[in-house]
Structure formats: C-alpha cells, structure tokens
Motif scaffolding. Sequence first.
Motif, short mmCIF file in Angstrom:
data_model
loop_
_atom_site.label_atom_id
_atom_site.label_comp_id
_atom_site.label_asym_id
_atom_site.label_seq_id
_atom_site.Cartn_x
_atom_site.Cartn_y
_atom_site.Cartn_z
N ASP A 149 1.04 -1.09 -0.12
CA ASP A 149 -0.08 -0.11 -0.04
C ASP A 149 0.87 1.24 -0.26
O ASP A 149 0.54 2.33 -0.64
N ALA A 150 1.78 1.60 1.09
CA ALA A 150 3.11 2.60 0.75
C ALA A 150 3.61 2.16 -0.24
O ALA A 150 3.82 3.64 -0.76
N GLU A 151 4.01 1.32 -1.03
CA GLU A 151 4.26 1.31 -2.43
C GLU A 151 3.41 2.45 -3.67
O GLU A 151 3.37 2.74 -4.07
N MET A 152 2.39 1.59 -3.15
CA MET A 152 1.05 2.41 -4.27
C MET A 152 1.24 4.00 -3.80
O MET A 152 0.79 5.10 -5.04
N ALA A 153 0.80 4.81 -2.65
CA ALA A 153 1.27 5.57 -2.73
C ALA A 153 1.80 6.17 -2.63
O ALA A 153 1.93 7.60 -3.79
N MET A 154 3.81 5.79 -3.23
CA MET A 154 4.37 6.80 -3.44
C MET A 154 4.77 6.70 -4.95
O MET A 154 4.69 7.42 -5.49
N ASP A 198 0.83 2.96 10.67
CA ASP A 198 2.15 3.77 11.77
C ASP A 198 2.98 3.14 10.78
O ASP A 198 4.28 3.67 10.62
N ASN A 199 2.65 2.00 10.08
CA ASN A 199 3.97 0.78 9.41
C ASN A 199 3.98 1.76 7.65
O ASN A 199 5.26 1.98 7.78
N PHE A 240 6.88 3.47 6.35
CA PHE A 240 7.76 3.04 5.07
C PHE A 240 8.48 4.06 4.33
O PHE A 240 9.19 4.57 3.37
N ILE A 241 7.07 4.92 4.37
CA ILE A 241 7.28 6.27 3.43
C ILE A 241 8.03 7.44 4.29
O ILE A 241 9.11 8.10 2.75
N GLU A 242 8.56 7.30 4.68
CA GLU A 242 9.54 8.48 5.98
C GLU A 242 10.39 7.51 5.80
O GLU A 242 11.64 8.26 4.93
N ALA A 243 10.73 6.49 5.68
CA ALA A 243 12.47 5.98 4.93
C ALA A 243 12.73 6.28 3.35
O ALA A 243 13.67 6.47 3.08
#
Length: 525
Positions: free
Chosen positions: A138-143, A297-298, A302-305
Amino acid sequence: MTARVPRGFVDRDAETLYAQEAMLATIRRVYETYGFEPVETPVFEYTDALGKFLPDSDRPNEGVFSIEDDDEQWMSLRYDLTAPLARYVAENFESLPKPYRSYRAGYVFRNEKPGPGRFRQFMQFDADIVGAPNVSADAEMAMMMADTMEALGIQRGQYVIRVNNRKVLDGVLEAIDLGGEENAGRRLTVLRAIDKLDKVGAEGVWSLLGKGRLDESGDFTKGAELTDAQIERISPFFGRAGYVPLEQSSSAVRPLVGRRIDDSDTLWVEDSRGSIEVARSVVGSSELGVAGVDELDNIYRFIEAAGYGPDRIAINTSVVRGLEYYTGPVFEAELLFDVTNEKGEVVRFGSVGGGGRYDGLVSRFMSQPVPATGFSIGVSRLMTALKNLGRLKTEKRSGPVVVTVMDRDRMADYQAMATKLRDALNADPLLPPVPVEVFQGNPKQFGKQLQYADRRDAPVVVIQGGDEKAAGKVQVKDLKLGKEMSATITDNAEWREARAGQETVDESDLVDAVKRILARQSREG
RNA sequence: GCGGUUGUAGCUCAGCUGGUCAGAGCGUCGGAUUGUGGCUCCGAAGGUCGGUGGUUCGAACCCACCCAACCGUACCA
C-alpha cells in the motif's frame, strides 16, 4: 432532427487526444518503472461479476448501463477498473505470477447525473498489486501515485496523497456501538458525512452526523442520528487533528504549503504523526481499530524511510472514499491549488484519484483469500486540471504540406509529388510525422485551396500550373513567412502581386526546397 | 429526487409598460479577385422566438402546464 451528443458524454478533438496520449504515456512510464505490466479487459462484464456492489440488484440499470443478452444474462458497462481486474485475476489465477502487478487504462461508464467536470463516460488509469498482503504494498502504491503526479508536472506542494485506513474508522464505529451487520447502513451514512468535510466544513459534518443538515438551496439532508457523545468521539476525524499550524511544523526544511482549513487565517499543514496519535487515542481498545493504527504507523515508517514527506504523502484520518469494498488502507490524491476556468470561476479540483486495499474482491470468485491493493487516476478530470494549471503538454503538430491542384487532369502528377514528399519527409520513423496531402476539394478556385491550407496551419504549399510545368519548375510557398509579410500590406492587389514567401525551384529540387522551408520554420519556432 | 435560473439564427446575445420587434455581432456561403491566404468592401442564406394551451383587438413579452439545458443539493458501487 438535431445533431447532439448524448447528455453526460463528450466529443474529444484532435488537440485533446494528443494531450491525452501524452499524459497516458507519462503515467505508463512511471508505472512501468515500478514493474507493472499492462492488461486489458472488455468494457462489458456480466452484471453479477460487478455483483453485490450494485446498489440494488433488482434494478440493474440504476447507476450502471446494462443490457440483457439473448441468453437472459445481464451485462453491464464497467463503472471502474477494479472489479473487472478482480474477475480477470480470478479467472486466470493459476497462470499469473503472484504478486501480480498490472496496470490498465480505459473508459468507464456511470449512469448518473452529469455535473461540471463529471461525465458518464470517463477514463481511468489504474495500477494494482494482487497477492501482496503487507501494507508495504500500500505504501508503494501511495509513493507511485506521488511520483505520477510529479511526472505530470504537478509540483510538490500542489498535491498531496492522503492515506487513511478503513480499519481505523470501522474500529471507532465499533467502539461507539455501530458495529455489526445491522448497522451497515448507518456506518455508510457516517462515512459519507465525513467524506464531505472539504465541502461542508466541520460544522456541516457535525450536522450530518446528528439530526441532519439544511443546505443553501433549502434542501434537507437526513443525518446519521448519532448522539452528541458518539459524534464527540469521532469528531477528531473531521477536525484539524491531521494538521498542524504552518509555523509549528517540524518539517521546516521541506517546502510545505500551508492552507486554510477553517474560518480563521491560520495556515495549516499535514501532520502524519499527529494523525496517527489521535487515531490511536480514539480507537481505544477496539481490536480492529488498533490493528488499523498499527498499519498506518507502518505505512508512515515506509514512506518516511523512502523520503516521501508530508508534502507528498500524509496520513490523514478524514480520508474515507465512498466505495464499500475497501478493507484496509485507502488513499486519495488531492490537488491543492485553485484555478480560474474559462468562465472566470474559481474551481477547486480536489480529488483526482484514489484507491485502497480490497482484500475481499478477488476472493468473491475463489475459495481462497486473495489480498489486493491498487489505485485509480481519473484521467479526464486530471487533464482538465492540468489544462487550467497550464501544465498540459500540448504537443505542437505540424499542419500538412499541401500540394495544390491547378490542372484537374494532372491529378496523377500531383499525387506523385505528394508521395515523393511524404516519403522523403518521413524517412525517420522516430520523428513526428510530417503530413503531406493533395488538395481534395473542388480545385476550381485556387484561392480556396490556399485558404484551406491556411486554416489547416500548413507550413508550405506546392504549386505547379501549366507555366511551371512547361519550364520544368515548381513553386513552393512558405505560408508562415507570407503571414508575417501580410502584416505590412493592406492592399489586397499588392498582397497578391507580392506572392509572399514564394519561390520557384527546379522540379528536381522540390524535396530540398520544402525541407529548407520546414527547417527554417522550426528554427524560428 | 429536491430547490433555483434560463430557453430568440450555427455561436454569443439584444429585443422597453403587450402595439414595424424578427434584430446585432461573429461564423457560413457567394462576389469585388476565372493562377494566390491576410486586411477591406458588397451581397446572400439561415429563426415554428423550447412545446402546448390560455388571456387579449393584438403575445417573443402576461398566465398555466409540459420539455430541455444550466447551477446548487442529494445519490455516486
């Protein structure tokens, strides 16, 4: 009988299509750098494949366009690209690599009242990962969504990808005794109320959660009938909990753009950390809610990193999405700038795309659970926004080189000239095409031919009448140069006499003469 | 669905208290210019005044109903 396009549908002209093509290429490029591959499914699906997500299966034409096939099966035009993908994946499950990353663009159809910027046929461009259960997907999709916005020329600060989690919302609703199947309808009402935050403000949402709301036109919208205590409990979701005043922002190094979110003059910026903390306190002991907060939180980690700060992707608990089928993280791409349209009205575009995790959608067709996440970009809508932003890449297309017709009985000669020019000017298939055409209207009045060439924005016309033919010559006329010269000539007779921008060359020199003119024009821009 | 606004030429619109009110600009087509775009000039075509009833000696104008579009709102999987 009047010629008219059906309501809610639009014709698209050449310029729009060129621009759309360029946009699609840009988006495609981003998706492919993330490892997604294309797939296409038909515009029709069996209605039951779009299935229980119809508002009312007894009225298959409500909201969707449906027809009954001769085997008495109902088919519907797809209303998004997600349900068809779920069907495709289920049908080809064995042969697809898992996780399966795919993208596709296509028109979708909704049978509902059209509005400004809202049509009954519009294009979406989706990307999905099927078979990836972890929120890192999901984080990857947002990025990827953020990358796409920037690739399209929308600068950082002019958009934000907001991320929330359905589990958080569902957890809180559970905590205020709105859990269970019997409250599904009310939960939906609550979600929709929160979804209207940007439209009606916090006060409006409060009303919609309680008794109801009377809008400016005098229309009354029935509320969710929650008690004050219940509303109080979920109010952080539609307040300023996801924001922090600009001057208190910890990420001062980033070029954050503050915005007003209420009646005061304070400028606020997205605050992911704050959002998560508020969400954690609100969900209380709800197991579902806590799981949702942990996921947020996860995602945040991920996106911050990966270096995607709150100026690109922000956790924001007011993001809801109307779709019922989301089961986890949801995201929405919002444009943050106001623009003035052709009519002089200030338009806020808001959401141009969204998505989320839909773990239940594929498994409807299967005996095993299949997690999936993805998002969708509203291409038509985004294109309108880009146009108003002045960011739409409008590729300049050359008008055609026009071979004019002096003698009707020498059409074969003119066609031969056109063929020769066409081949010579388009030898390199990687360059944009240089169109070449013979005038195909009534050649009787020569002036009309030049007028046509002028309107087609032709760079050059080729002229060969009897005189030139006898001498083995041909005239090439630079229309652009002629146009510039016309500015200083007011007398038509003189203008005609001047033969502006025109030169006579040997027949054998035709191709080179045209090339010279085209080269000169492209140099001068 | 609900509320509001508006319907006059291809487009944008004017049309006064109901009495030369069927108009303008742009566009289109033709001509000045049978082998030369733009500018300019001349001319032409094009409208059941959204529809149907009604009031009136008389309606684009007033009234009723209908239709359509637009705006807001609701719905939007």
